[in-house]
Scaffold this active site. Sequence first.
Site, PDB file in Angstrom:
ATOM      1  CG  ASP A 114     -32.922 -34.341 -27.066  1.00 51.02           C
ATOM      2  OD1 ASP A 114     -32.420 -35.299 -26.463  1.00 51.02           O
ATOM      3  OD2 ASP A 114     -32.294 -33.311 -27.367  1.00 51.02           O
ATOM      4  CE  LYS A 155     -30.417 -32.981 -19.843  1.00 50.14           C
ATOM      5  NZ  LYS A 155     -30.089 -32.409 -21.145  1.00 50.14           N
ATOM      6  CG  MET A 191     -34.714 -23.082 -23.100  1.00 49.09           C
ATOM      7  SD  MET A 191     -33.009 -23.629 -22.876  1.00 49.09           S
ATOM      8  CE  MET A 191     -32.098 -22.391 -23.802  1.00 49.09           C
TER       9      MET A 191
END
Length: 258
Positions: free
Chosen positions: A36, A58, A173
Site C-alpha cells: 500500500d 490508492k 483519517m
Amino acid sequence: MTKGKVYLVGAGPGDPKLLTVYGLECIQISDVIVYDRLVNPKLLDHAKASAELIYCGKLPGKHHLIQEEIHELLVNKSLEGKTVTRLKGGDPCVFGRAGEEAEVLAEHGIEYEIVPGVTAGIAAPAYAGIPVTHREYASSFAIVTGHGRDSKGEDRLNWEALATGIDTIAFYMGVGNLSHICKQLIEHGRPPGTPVAVVEWGTTDRQRTITGKLDTIAHLALAENIQNPALVLVGEVVKLREKIKWYEKVLEAETVLE
Ligand code: SAH
C-alpha cells in the site's frame, strides 16, 4: 498444483524498524508482495531479488487497484502456488481491510495468516511523547475513524459516548474532518479546553506535531498546513508531551551526525 499462502502483514507506522520480526520473515520468503501507499518502501529491500512487487495503494483522487482487484490478485497469485505477502501500513486489522481480504481467502479455501503490526494510533503519539494511557490521566483509549460519514454525509459515530465515556481518542483519517470532529466532541459534552495533538507522518523523519485544544486545533492545523497521513489524538495525556517528548532530539542528533 499446491495452493500458495497469503500473509496479511502489518508494516508498522513508518519507521522501518517498527516492522515485526515475523513481518520481516514474511517479506523475505514471499514470491509476491502487494503493498500500500503508507508502507515504507525501504521494507521492500528485504524482498527476494526475484519477488514480484505490486503497488496497489490508492493515490488521492486516483484509484490504483480497487479492492475487488486486490482480492482477485491475492486469490490468483496464491492459486498459482505463490507465497504472497499483503503488506499494509500500521496494523492490517485497524482500518486496513484485512478482515475483508481474509474473508475472500477463506471463501476460496486459501491458507492465510494475519501478522499484526504497530498501529499509527499508538505509535505516532508515542514518538510525539504522548502515551495513550497513563495512570493519572487516561484509563481508556478508543481507535476511531475520522471520516465515518455515509453517503448522505451523516456520521455513524456515537459522539456522546466518545465525548463523555472515553479518556483518549485516536482519530485516523481525520485531518480533513478536524473541525467537524472537534465541534461534535464539544457539542456532546467534552470541555473545549481538552488538549489535542495532531501528528503528521508519525515515526518517520518527516514527523511534525502540533498541539492545541478542541476549540483551537482545527485552525492551527490549517495554518500549519497539516496533511495526511496524520493522526488526531484527543485527551489529557497530550499534556505529557511537553515533558517527555524525545523523538525530535533523536532526529536533531541524527542531522548533526550527517
Ligand atoms: N492500518 C493503519 C491505518 C490505516 S488508515 C494503522 O494501523 O496504522 C490510514 C490513516 O492512518 C491515516 O489517514 C492516518 O490517520 C493514520 N496513519 C497512518 N500512518 C500514519 C503515520 N505515519 N502518522 C500519522 N498517522 C498515520
